[in-house]
Design an enzyme around this catalytic site. Sequence first.
Site, PDB file in Angstrom:
ATOM      1  N   ASP A   1     -26.001 -18.633  12.850  1.00 53.53           N
ATOM      2  CA  ASP A   1     -25.442 -19.877  12.325  1.00 53.53           C
ATOM      3  C   ASP A   1     -24.007 -19.596  11.892  1.00 53.53           C
ATOM      4  O   ASP A   1     -23.777 -18.798  10.991  1.00 53.53           O
ATOM      5  CB  ASP A   1     -26.280 -20.357  11.137  1.00 53.53           C
ATOM      6  CG  ASP A   1     -25.816 -21.699  10.582  1.00 53.53           C
ATOM      7  OD1 ASP A   1     -24.804 -22.234  11.068  1.00 53.53           O
ATOM      8  OD2 ASP A   1     -26.477 -22.207   9.660  1.00 53.53           O
TER       9      ASP A   1
ATOM     10  N   HIS B   1     -28.434 -30.497  10.381  1.00 51.69           N
ATOM     11  CA  HIS B   1     -27.751 -29.214  10.575  1.00 51.69           C
ATOM     12  C   HIS B   1     -28.257 -28.542  11.841  1.00 51.69           C
ATOM     13  O   HIS B   1     -29.458 -28.531  12.114  1.00 51.69           O
ATOM     14  CB  HIS B   1     -27.988 -28.308   9.368  1.00 51.69           C
ATOM     15  CG  HIS B   1     -27.302 -26.984   9.479  1.00 51.69           C
ATOM     16  ND1 HIS B   1     -25.937 -26.859   9.581  1.00 51.69           N
ATOM     17  CD2 HIS B   1     -27.794 -25.714   9.545  1.00 51.69           C
ATOM     18  CE1 HIS B   1     -25.621 -25.583   9.688  1.00 51.69           C
ATOM     19  NE2 HIS B   1     -26.721 -24.869   9.680  1.00 51.69           N
TER      20      HIS B   1
ATOM     21  N   CYS C   1     -21.003 -28.148  11.725  1.00 48.95           N
ATOM     22  CA  CYS C   1     -22.053 -27.302  12.315  1.00 48.95           C
ATOM     23  C   CYS C   1     -22.317 -27.563  13.785  1.00 48.95           C
ATOM     24  O   CYS C   1     -22.504 -26.625  14.561  1.00 48.95           O
ATOM     25  CB  CYS C   1     -23.349 -27.431  11.517  1.00 48.95           C
ATOM     26  SG  CYS C   1     -24.145 -29.055  11.599  1.00 48.95           S
TER      27      CYS C   1
END
Length: 290
Positions: free
Chosen positions: A138, A123, A84
């Site tokens: 995202d 994250h 991420c």
Amino acid sequence: MQAQLTQKQEVAQPAAGLDLDAYLQRIGYTGDRQPTLATLQLLQRLHAETIAFESFNPLLRIPVLLDIDSLQQKMVYGGRGGYCFEHNLLLSHVLKTLGYRVRGLAARVLWNVPEGTVKAISHKLLQVEAEGESFLVDVGFGGLTPTGPLQLVLNAVQTTPHEDFRLIESGGEWVLQAHVQHAWRPLYRFTLREHLQPDYEMFSWYLCTHPASFFLTSLSVARPFPGGRFGLRNTVLTTHWLGRESEQCELTSVADIRRVLRENFRLTLPDHPDLDATLQGLIDAAAESR
């Protein structure tokens, strides 16, 4: 809950070292470069469908570097993916260069976590403004990475090229949920507090060094494609089809894993002397557990 960016909240300038043309060529984007919602939607889908989520660096004990030159060398020029922090940092540089206003956020993962368990922040996600509205963007959540921007509004079912998502409020925080197997399941919870590069460096270092980190002992690879998603967890390849049952198969040789990574996930594998031995270790561990 306020989701709108203000002028005072606008953050860092785009990275001077970004090769925008190379990035757009990597994901196959040839469209308009104006900072519109339509551009954002297409960029997010193409990025997610082209650059796989993968965790080889922590597994092979290769440092995860988050500066723009390292991100580009690995994910743009090198044919690799990342996790991420890498995905969303790279995309944030791209979006800023195109003229979007972007803030970095951070979340606690809820996916497959027992209810009531509090996980560390681990994250990265983005808050992006397009056409006067704020969106959650995202491209780095692995098997359920959203393939379209989600407007930062509560309790609205939002359609993407893959699953439906919604944002709800819980305890003063935003919670992202995905509609999976006829139920709403939480992915992560977050606030709109801005996080900066040193924060992500620390979070990433923790995931790459803590003895209990999943990324040190397991392989996770994921890539959505039109109509479904591929996921690899150690030696188990799953194909999730939209609107029908998923399929699974066990990979029992290093050659099979290499082939799947190349063909299904479009990955160039790291040139590392321990790669094949590490893959064989995953195969041996799976056989012992059966």
